[in-house]
Design a protein around this motif. Structure first.
Motif, short mmCIF file in Angstrom:
data_model
loop_
_atom_site.label_atom_id
_atom_site.label_comp_id
_atom_site.label_asym_id
_atom_site.label_seq_id
_atom_site.Cartn_x
_atom_site.Cartn_y
_atom_site.Cartn_z
N TYR A 39 4.18 8.78 -3.97
CA TYR A 39 2.91 8.35 -4.56
C TYR A 39 1.94 8.02 -3.43
O TYR A 39 2.31 7.98 -2.25
CB TYR A 39 3.13 7.11 -5.45
N LYS A 40 0.70 7.82 -3.80
CA LYS A 40 -0.33 7.43 -2.85
C LYS A 40 -1.07 6.22 -3.38
O LYS A 40 -1.04 5.95 -4.59
CB LYS A 40 -1.32 8.58 -2.62
N LYS A 44 0.25 1.37 -0.48
CA LYS A 44 1.14 2.20 0.32
C LYS A 44 0.54 2.42 1.71
O LYS A 44 1.27 2.38 2.72
CB LYS A 44 1.37 3.55 -0.36
N ASN A 45 -0.75 2.67 1.78
CA ASN A 45 -1.39 2.84 3.09
C ASN A 45 -1.25 1.57 3.93
O ASN A 45 -0.99 1.64 5.14
CB ASN A 45 -2.87 3.19 2.91
N THR A 48 2.28 1.39 5.07
CA THR A 48 2.52 2.39 6.10
C THR A 48 2.00 1.93 7.45
O THR A 48 2.66 2.09 8.48
CB THR A 48 1.85 3.73 5.72
N ASP A 306 0.00 0.68 -7.12
CA ASP A 306 -0.61 1.97 -6.77
C ASP A 306 -0.34 3.02 -7.84
O ASP A 306 -1.24 3.79 -8.22
CB ASP A 306 -0.06 2.45 -5.43
N ASP A 310 -3.23 4.74 -10.30
CA ASP A 310 -3.42 6.18 -10.32
C ASP A 310 -3.45 6.71 -11.75
O ASP A 310 -4.30 7.54 -12.11
CB ASP A 310 -2.31 6.86 -9.52
#
Length: 476
Positions: A39-40, A44-45, A48, A306, A310
């Motif tokens: 997923y994005k 998540k960013n 990361t 997230d 979405d």
């Protein structure tokens, strides 16, 4: 956190039941493999970035040089711990204890403010777990592909994919083990030894052990470590209050759940915003359903947020069905960020950090321990002088060689036999015997306090004054 009111954050008991009835519980449930979906999203960013920083620090700090030495090196055989130009000895263990207490208070502060952020964004177990999940996706594909692969009969293609995954896992685990041991054995010496298979027994054991441990924890156990091994999940809930940020599902807005077309009048059908797609479950690394309420397994990673956002974007609904929120906010009240417990933790952290920083800044890289010969109180020399014998244990705790001067005061006419200047290498512990002689005419008492002054000749700030005693006759 269960309180009266229809919008409080629900808490679900997910303790596995035994087959013998609901009145008994199994302490351990057999693990079901979790297929985490790709997923994005914003969180998540964020995770990361934090994970990349953690991994870069772990793999990179051992390669940094500081004044010609490895910046961080825990030299156990020499009992020295070198950290960016500072050398610590076992006698400095108090500083480590102090630092751990400060970090514990920081963890408490973060937990009171925003729940388990440490677990979701910085805990090594989950940093490596996400790393291994990435390797798994590279080798076997996304969630549905991995599920089909596991159900498919063995074939050459399946064998290659499985072998590739485990090769990546072992490579990451081995690299992690070597990087860790590189903080105890100089990394620039360790890597050539690894490549030439010329490791000592100590390095071989720990690289092997840590490779297996990392491979097992991040590859196979994963969330089981958090659920059954980590104590933090068990006690963190007692630090939560109604103003603690936690991930929660807004059941007032989301219920009733149900499938629907994108532009349908779902309100007329009695449905809420949740389309019951289970994406929040498919992306969860611990395999829980956040819609069931707050659970101690939740590591607050934000994956479900997230995934839900979405879906809300695709459906044209407002974001935030699953979100970071507080119980007060969910009930329509005001969240109080500044509250007594949070302020108390912050004040305690600041006070301890300032005191710790001052202690570290004013720390003198020299240790002086003076032992007087206890075999005899004093000796009357052939010239009639009263003599005491001492052994000076001098430890140069810096990473540079220094020449030190030794002076003794406290009695008129006191003389010293033995070198008054000594060279001590970096990290060296030197035993330096000296004898002091005093004229009995100046000894009016049986003992005197004397002061040893040890100072580096090339650095006036490295100075220690150490008190001891000089013993003389009762009468003369």
């Amino acid at each position: 956190m269960v309180r009266n009111g229809m919008n409080q954050i629900p808490v679900k008991d997910v303790t596995p039941k035994s087959n013998k009835g609901d009145e008994r519980y199994d302490l351990y449930a057999k693990r079901e493999h979790i297929y985490v979906k790709f997923y994005k999203g914003f969180f998540k960013n964020l995770r990361t970035i934090s994970g990349f920083i953690m991994l870069a620090m772990f793999y990179g700090f051992s390669w940094i040089q500081w004044d010609g030495h490895q910046a961080i090196l825990f030299d156990l055989p020499s009992r020295q711990f070198n950290i960016f130009g500072l050398t610590f000895w076992p006698q400095d263990f108090m500083l480590l204890s102090w630092l751990l207490i400060i970090l514990a208070f920081v963890l408490f502060f973060v937990t009171v403010f925003a729940g388990r952020l440490w677990c979701g964004y910085a805990c090594p177990q989950f940093v490596w777990t996400w790393f291994f999940i990435w390797a798994e996706r590279v080798a076997e594909g996304d969630r549905n592909q991995r599920m089909r692969l596991d159900k498919a009969p063995w074939s050459g293609k399946k064998l290659v994919k499985k072998a590739t995954k485990h090769f990546l896992w072992i490579a990451i685990a081995a690299a992690s083990a070597i990087a860790f041991v590189g903080y105890f054995t100089p990394i620039r010496e360790l890597i050539p030894s690894v490549l030439s298979w010329d490791l000592g027994p100590w390095e071989t054991w720990w690289i092997g052990f840590l490779t297996v441990a990392t491979y097992a924890n991040a590859g196979w156990l994963r969330e089981q470590v958090c659920i059954y091994m980590c104590p933090y999940a068990r006690f963190q809930s007692v630090m939560f209050d109604q103003d603690t940020l936690v991930i929660s599902y807004d059941d007032t807005r989301g219920e009733n759940r149900g499938k629907r077309k994108k532009n349908s009048d779902y309100k007329a059908e009695g449905l809420g915003d949740c389309i019951d797609c289970d994406n929040c479950v498919h992306v969860c690394p611990v395999g829980i359903d956040i819609r069931d309420g707050l659970q101690y397994e939740c590591v607050a990673c934000g994956a479900c947020v997230d995934a839900c956002d979405d879906i809300m974007d695709r459906m044209g609904y407002e974001r935030g069905l699953v979100r970071y929120t507080t119980e007060h906010a969910l009930e329509g009240g005001k969240t109080h960020i500044l509250r007594p417990r949070l302020i108390g933790y912050f004040i305690a952290i600041c006070a301890m950090f300032i005191a710790f920083s001052y202690t570290l800044y004013s720390r003198i890289p020299l240790e002086v321990d003076i032992l007087r010969d206890r075999g005899q109180l004093y000796v009357e020399a052939s010239n009639g002088m009263i003599e005491n014998v001492y052994t000076l244990k001098l430890a140069n705790k810096s990473q540079d060689d220094h020449r030190f001067s030794i002076q003794v005061t406290g009695i008129d006419g006191l003389t010293m036999s033995g070198a008054s200047e000594v060279l001590i290498r970096a990290g060296e512990l030197l035993d330096h015997p000296i004898s002091l002689q005093a004229d009995p005419r100046y000894l009016e008492r049986p003992n005197y306090n004397i002061m040893f002054r040890v100072q580096a000749l090339d650095d006036e700030s490295i100075l220690i004054n150490e008190e001891n005693r000089f013993i003389g006759p009762v009468s003369h």
